[in-house]
Enzyme design. Sequence first.
Site, PDB file in Angstrom:
ATOM      1  N   GLY A 133      66.300 -15.196  84.152  1.00 40.71           N
ATOM      2  CA  GLY A 133      65.374 -14.201  84.683  1.00 40.71           C
ATOM      3  C   GLY A 133      65.137 -14.298  86.176  1.00 40.71           C
ATOM      4  N   SER A 134      66.195 -14.541  86.964  1.00 42.60           N
ATOM      5  CA  SER A 134      65.987 -14.680  88.409  1.00 42.60           C
ATOM      6  C   SER A 134      65.521 -13.375  89.044  1.00 42.60           C
ATOM      7  CB  SER A 134      67.265 -15.178  89.092  1.00 42.60           C
ATOM      8  OG  SER A 134      68.309 -14.234  88.993  1.00 42.60           O
ATOM      9  N   LEU A 211      70.830  -8.571  77.414  1.00 42.09           N
ATOM     10  CA  LEU A 211      72.193  -8.379  76.950  1.00 42.09           C
ATOM     11  C   LEU A 211      72.315  -7.558  75.670  1.00 42.09           C
ATOM     12  CD1 LEU A 211      73.639 -11.941  77.691  1.00 42.09           C
ATOM     13  CD2 LEU A 211      73.595  -9.908  79.161  1.00 42.09           C
ATOM     14  N   LYS A 212      71.211  -7.069  75.150  1.00 39.65           N
ATOM     15  CA  LYS A 212      71.258  -6.251  73.942  1.00 39.65           C
ATOM     16  C   LYS A 212      71.216  -4.762  74.313  1.00 39.65           C
ATOM     17  CE  LYS A 212      71.176  -9.471  70.726  1.00 39.65           C
ATOM     18  NZ  LYS A 212      72.230  -9.613  69.698  1.00 39.65           N
ATOM     19  N   LEU A 213      71.862  -3.947  73.486  1.00 39.10           N
ATOM     20  CA  LEU A 213      71.802  -2.501  73.690  1.00 39.10           C
ATOM     21  C   LEU A 213      70.400  -2.007  73.386  1.00 39.10           C
ATOM     22  CD1 LEU A 213      73.521   0.035  74.331  1.00 39.10           C
ATOM     23  CD2 LEU A 213      73.847   0.290  71.855  1.00 39.10           C
ATOM     24  N   ILE A 214      69.859  -1.188  74.289  1.00 44.20           N
ATOM     25  CA  ILE A 214      68.507  -0.665  74.102  1.00 44.20           C
ATOM     26  C   ILE A 214      68.526   0.370  72.976  1.00 44.20           C
ATOM     27  CG2 ILE A 214      66.629   0.616  75.195  1.00 44.20           C
ATOM     28  CD1 ILE A 214      67.014  -2.253  76.187  1.00 44.20           C
ATOM     29  N   ASN A 228      68.193  -0.522  84.638  1.00 48.57           N
ATOM     30  CA  ASN A 228      68.994  -1.722  84.410  1.00 48.57           C
ATOM     31  C   ASN A 228      69.720  -2.086  85.701  1.00 48.57           C
ATOM     32  OD1 ASN A 228      70.363  -3.813  82.853  1.00 48.57           O
ATOM     33  ND2 ASN A 228      72.198  -2.536  83.047  1.00 48.57           N
ATOM     34  N   HIS A 230      73.164  -4.040  87.156  1.00 50.38           N
ATOM     35  CA  HIS A 230      74.497  -4.471  86.725  1.00 50.38           C
ATOM     36  C   HIS A 230      75.212  -5.062  87.938  1.00 50.38           C
ATOM     37  CE1 HIS A 230      78.071  -4.469  84.179  1.00 50.38           C
ATOM     38  NE2 HIS A 230      78.755  -4.047  85.225  1.00 50.38           N
ATOM     39  N   GLU A 300      71.163  -8.522  94.581  1.00 44.19           N
ATOM     40  CA  GLU A 300      70.405  -8.062  93.411  1.00 44.19           C
ATOM     41  C   GLU A 300      68.908  -8.282  93.600  1.00 44.19           C
ATOM     42  OE1 GLU A 300      71.547  -9.355  89.527  1.00 44.19           O
ATOM     43  OE2 GLU A 300      73.683  -9.342  90.018  1.00 44.19           O
TER      44      GLU A 300
END
Length: 336
Positions: A133-134, A211-214, A228, A230, A300
């Site tokens: 969670g940076s 990393l899970k699909l919403i 999101n 990326h 990021e």
Amino acid sequence: MEAQRLLSGLSPNSATPQLQKLVNSTGVRLPSSSSSSSFVESQKNRTHYTSKLNSATPLPQKPGKSTVVRLLSSSSSFIESQKIRTLYNSKLFSQKVGTRNGIEVVGNLTEAGKVSVDGVRRKKLAVFVSGGGSNFRSIYEAILQGSVHGDIVVLVTNKPDCGGAEFARDCGIPVILFPKTKDVPEGLPSINLVTSLRKFEVDFILLAGYLKLIPVELVRAYPRSILNIHPSLLPAFGGKGYYGMMVHKAVIASGARYSGPSIHFVDENYDTGRILAQRVVPVLANDTAEELAARVLLEEHQLYVEVTAALCEERVTWRQDGVPLMRSRENPNEYN
């Protein structure tokens, strides 16, 4: 009581000129660095400070909103000295209003009292993480510094023991487990997740290494409100299977000369939503995936903070063709 406790721990050497002026106006004597005050004397000072604080400290305060003052200790860590605790069970919570001359002002707000700047209501954010969670930490620290006009009110994770979840708990941020799986039986199903976020009155959802699909239910419940990040210049090197170090390995293997993070709105598929912001970094001739990843990650952290600030200040607009744009804070007629 918190202000009294912190004041008693200050010394003349650690007090700023503004704080020293405040202390002098109240008549409170800071403890000497060469000798310790007696317990009784320190209690007298605390009582005297409490009785004179309101008249001696002209802090900005809007009618109908109570205010507490927390004097920041120079010896405290950054996070501990600025931690904001949330009391959801009583519908009363503390949110940072701002910092003036080393004095943090925390407004106690209820549902009827919202802190606003220039007529823009302070936004409530939910962050989704699966790892350290940076980016979440960067946004949280930017909020504490006053750069983002919002607050992270809840964190959602599919990994209860990940670094991002531990950081949230340390900061007093509630953690929701999602989705419900064999490994995480206490996780919420999709419909209950939407209900829970509604209870937290979430305005925007920020995916930061989730990393899970919403689920479709969440996308439909929060249209144009889920972002999101990326680690590539989308639409290149995006989609299912492109995450983490896999992205950077693919970029280097392709011979691409540039890479960088993309922030996009979330739809029902991986990495296909409308792009809001990007940053470009070079891919060097002898880069390893780890070196490129570190270079991209630095961008990021900065970019996600800037985008979150724009969201909370309502500076994100939509072109007629459905492309999102981010207005400049300094010049509303320009776009970043």
